[in-house]
Design an enzyme around this catalytic site. Structure first.
Site, mmCIF file in Angstrom:
data_model
loop_
_atom_site.group_PDB
_atom_site.id
_atom_site.type_symbol
_atom_site.label_atom_id
_atom_site.label_comp_id
_atom_site.label_asym_id
_atom_site.label_seq_id
_atom_site.Cartn_x
_atom_site.Cartn_y
_atom_site.Cartn_z
ATOM 1 N N ARG A 1 65.006 19.649 -62.113
ATOM 2 C CA ARG A 1 65.267 18.161 -62.423
ATOM 3 C C ARG A 1 64.347 17.194 -61.326
ATOM 4 O O ARG A 1 63.768 16.446 -61.808
ATOM 5 C CB ARG A 1 66.698 17.664 -62.697
ATOM 6 N N HIS B 1 62.608 16.858 -71.441
ATOM 7 C CA HIS B 1 63.057 18.299 -71.146
ATOM 8 C C HIS B 1 64.066 18.292 -69.879
ATOM 9 O O HIS B 1 64.003 17.449 -69.096
ATOM 10 C CB HIS B 1 61.924 19.348 -70.920
ATOM 11 N N GLU B 2 64.601 19.492 -69.711
ATOM 12 C CA GLU B 2 65.660 19.685 -68.691
ATOM 13 C C GLU B 2 66.607 18.443 -68.381
ATOM 14 O O GLU B 2 66.967 18.082 -67.466
ATOM 15 C CB GLU B 2 64.698 19.612 -67.111
ATOM 16 N N GLY B 3 66.963 18.295 -69.579
ATOM 17 C CA GLY B 3 68.208 17.176 -69.872
ATOM 18 C C GLY B 3 67.815 15.895 -70.211
ATOM 19 O O GLY B 3 66.915 15.343 -69.499
#
Lengths: 611, 611
Positions: B315, B459-461
């Site tokens: 993140r 992406h990645e949350g």
């Protein structure tokens, strides 16, 4: 909710389109004829536009060298088919007189009906400029120019362009360097000149979708010393056909000296060719001489005034384009959110993984992103139809009302162009976000809407230019009368809304916003220095736009909550959408106006070497 | 101003990177070794990354069917060359111990040096995940998993992925349906399972850039009844190599049962393959049986805990990616604004067309758009390096300081990921705007930066998930101690700044913003109902992020204006950039916090049929 429902609420409940029928020009119309036009457009857009929107993006225009050395533009068959269907619908001439083959349709209804095409595929073909081009000729052209050029654009035989920008000048029209030299004053198509210069960003500048292309070209006539006159005062307007024609509108068989220099390869909006054109470089000599043949339109030196007739129309059309792209993304993401299951709502004890996943639309943040899109796009659509209604008022209203409509349009045009361009682009970004990873792929349509929409803050006058126009010209013109007229209309809405207890809190918020924008306008100009007033013209325009949209939403909500609105869902949705706009959006104007009110020069004074 | 100047100001003047050298782990380092690493990365990025950034976009990954029926991923040669150059630089193992072939470089310096690659070409290759994957194995793997898998990722032989999402589940990890069944508890590479399931959005999931690919896969081990345990508690983590290997890290010649099902065709970020992978469908049977061979990492049921080790790192890396794309656009638009002439500035009497056109950078609105980009991107870069410095503190600080750093990172990670994703994307849009029509063409790089950057909110949350993490977990965890720690650091900055008269007004504004965010946090949770608190989690995160960035900017300005900062331009630029942020940006938090404070349910309660 379908676009058709929304349009019907706006036309019939809010803007009282049937009242136009009482005017002589529209006397043969009825709600039935309006609906029939919308039926036709909705059908053609569904059958000939929407299915090909991805195709025209993936197969963008390209050129092929012909055996004779010329460049030929290759377009998908779908583009030809869409153009034919549109031309056959009669929409190119919808607003024209019956004797010119038109329908005498109110512009309001024309704009509403055209919305279907914008949502289905914004860039397939380029009908918008053809109609604007022909309308300009109807306003400023000679009778023969109208009969030859405009008539054949309205009937679909030919298409039209507007040629303003040049590679070296962009938005700065005073630096137009295309030169026009008189060849024959007495040509029946108008004083005949030879033009030489390059024009950039010309949409629809070359293709074979139609028999001929009618270019409207800004150029300068040299003074007696042979030099071009600096600034915009030296600019004149010329009609320059791709292929030369006679006074009967027949092709003479002679190609004019206008050559495609290349296509621009764009981020989006790929259904329309965008070109660099060389005028008069000698690739297609006429009578053995280099120089594109062009006929003067209007008076020498008044080219920009004429062109603005077309540009104002184009700016409203750009706002509509941005709005329809926004709505297309909204519909796609709403459909996705209604069908895709994922995750669970947050309950009192967190999430319960043993329950079945819910649909996306059951999550609060998804609803926030949907309602944001709806408030932006439906609000923008309402504003644009309000402007369209003003166009009808300007053309067919009593003289006082017509003049008021003209001036209101002057003030509202920068907002009608800029606000949807910025906010409906953001709506498209939210539509991607709702799709998650899938929204980032080309398997779903939303990424294309977002790319297509990014153009709208740039063409037909950038965001910065709209802002300078608004704060530097429109709110000042005629002693500020345009702004006063707008304020009076906003106050009318406030007064009406104050009568309804559930709307009073919003009416008061709008009154405060109006007062704040009015005060900021004064403070911005308090020193009388344009450099200070205009340093924050864009934040001013953003705040002004939000205030205008808040007004539109309150007026819509008033219509929806007063007894005479039909009880359809478009009407019922007005209250929550309005409420959203006042709670989540209108408060943003404070931050924008702070820098305007303080004439903040932080940006303007930033030393260049520190960037 | 070059990125190198900015990095040096941040590392040496602001974050006191040389102080790290006093710690035993970094004792062999010096400013010279730090600079040498940055030299190397700057050079490779310039030679092997930047020149190919457009190429890897226009020649996106595609598949070719091989004679044996398998899909082969085709990538440009430049991608292979960039990967080799990066691996040879030693950066894959930069932070590792000397005995593992690493440099024992502080993460702060590693992050700063990697910034050059992000700006040159964000998506060429996928080194980020390889390092994160190997780091996870170093934290949770068995000795043989470290020696076999992690070591060969650090040395560049193999690459790594993270396999979380599934086509039906997206962000909802509790719905992971990939099943892992025990085959052999005593395998020297760890308890050996067979996996069956599909994983979606796997970056670098298939290619031949390296000898092997190390997948880290979330899957569920069935209970005694053969059923999967609902929710995230049932998730375990497995290392699943594309090709099977022995305990010496040599390929056994047996292909594992992991098959490429297809590539995702994306809006941007096209230098990295993104794949749908089928695990264990029997395309490549192992020992005659379907099922992908995987080795358990960590304890059963603790897969998500392990994966978060990698996700938190990822993140912060996503925030850095967004920032470097923003800076790439800033540099491109600054260069364009400095060279392109167009129009004239507004003087007291308007514009004077007889004067020569000026460069774009002489227009106030262009400067506004440049300074906005600078304030966003340099501010984001500072925040991310601050976080990187916290990572070093967490790993090498005294126990109290390390724990404080850990908790601060928990609170700051959602901001470090979300704020640049949103705001540096907006910066890229401004970079397009400065280019006008040219920015909309593929002849300039800015449209690609904008497309590439759109991924980072997903992406990645997603943005929504980061916001739920911040308001639903991070500001509450450990009795709110993380938020208190952050407030203490912000108050330190306020106290310092109040000592300098020219900064006092900003210090007071920051104090108000901090108080307002703190109060909103309490009010959001006043009813204790997650559904009410979290309905406006995204506006909360936007406000929180702006408050954090205001803090970062004030702290930077304090450093710049105190005597010990070097007098370079990066330092001098801090005051106007900070001033911009406080005047144009920080006031936006009011609008965002209003709906949080009032627990506004307009969106959450919108009836579905009215959308």
């Amino acid at each position: 909710m379908s676009l058709r429902n929304t349009l019907e609420f706006l036309l019939y409940d809010w803007l009282d389109a049937p009242a136009l029928i009482e005017r002589p020009r529209f006397a043969e119309h009825s709600r039935e004829t309006f609906d029939a036009v919308m039926d036709t457009c909705e059908r053609i857009a569904r059958d000939k536009y929407a299915p090909f929107n991805r195709l025209i993006d993936s197969e963008e225009p390209r050129t092929e060298q012909q055996p004779d050395g010329n460049l030929h533009v290759v377009l998908p068959q779908a583009t030809y088919d869409a153009r034919i269907a549109y031309a056959e619908s009669g929409m190119l001439a919808a607003a024209q007189n019956y004797e010119h083959g038109g329908m005498q349709l109110p512009y309001l209804v024309e704009a509403a009906a055209n919305a279907f095409f914008g949502k289905a595929s914004i860039s397939i073909g380029a009908n918008l400029l053809t109609v604007g081009n022909a309308n300009l000729l109807m306003a400023y052209g000679t009778p023969s120019q109208k009969n030859v050029f405009a008539a054949n654009e309205f009937n679909g035989r030919w298409t039209g362009t507007m040629c303003l920008s040049e590679p070296q000048a962009g938005s700065s029209l005073s630096d137009v360097a295309t030169r026009a030299e008189l060849e024959e004053q007495g040509d029946p198509l108008g004083p005949r000149y030879r033009l030489r210069g390059n024009k950039m960003w010309i949409s629809g500048g070359e293709h074979e979708l139609a028999e001929n292309i009618v270019h409207l070209v800004l150029a300068k006539i040299p003074g007696p010393d042979g030099k071009l006159i600096p600034g915009v005062k030296g600019i004149s307007l010329f009609v320059v056909p791709k292929k030369l024609v006679d006074t009967q509108g027949q092709l003479t068989g002679v190609r004019n000296d206008v050559a495609l220099a290349g296509l621009n390869h764009k981020l989006g909006w790929r259904g329309t060719t965008n070109t660099l054109l060389n005028f008069g470089e000698g690739k297609f000599p006429v009578d053995g001489k280099a120089g594109a043949v062009g006929y003067l339109v209007g008076q020498p030196g008044e080219g920009l005034k004429c062109m603005f007739h077309m540009m104002n129309e184009a700016r409203i059309a750009i706002g509509m384009a941005a709005t329809m792209l926004g709505l297309a993304g909204y519909e796609a993401s709403l459909e996705y959110a209604r069908t895709r299951t994922q995750g669970r709502p947050v309950g009192a004890g967190g999430k319960d993984a043993s329950q079945a996943p819910v649909r996306l639309i059951e999550h609060a943040d998804i609803k926030r992103m949907l309602l944001t899109q709806k408030a932006y796009c439906d609000g923008a659509l309402a504003l644009l139809l309000y402007c369209a209604r003003l166009v009808d008022e300007q053309h067919t209203g009593a003289s006082g009302a017509a003049d008021e409509a003209r001036l209101l349009l002057e003030v509202l045009t920068p907002i009608a162009k800029s606000w949807p361009s910025e906010n409906c682009l953001e709506a498209n970004s939210l539509a991607i976000q709702i799709h998650g990873g899938y929204g980032y792929t080309r398997d779903f349509p939303v990424e294309q809407y977002w790319r297509d929409n990014r153009l709208n803050m740039i063409h037909e006058g950038t965001h910065g230019i709209q802002a300078m126009d608004l704060l530097g010209r429109k709110v000042l013109m005629e002693g500020g009368r345009g702004l006063k007229l707008l304020a009076a209309r906003i106050n009318d809405t406030i007064e009406k809304a104050l009568q309804q207890p559930e709307l009073a809190v919003y009416a008061n918020a709008l009154a405060q916003a109006l007062a704040r924008v009015g005060a900021a306008t004064k403070t911005a100009w308090a020193t009388g220095q344009p450099a200070e007033a205009l340093a924050n013209a864009v934040p001013y325009m953003q705040a002004f736009g939000h205030m205008v949209l808040a007004w539109v939403w309150l007026d819509l909500a008033h219509t929806a909550s007063s007894g005479d609105a039909s009880a359809n869902e478009a009407s019922q949705a007005c209250i929550p959408a309005m409420s959203f706009f006042y709670r989540y959006e209108l408060p943003k104007i404070d931050a924008w106006l702070r820098v305007v009110e303080s004439r903040d020069m932080t940006c303007a004074e930033m030393p260049e070497h520190l960037f």
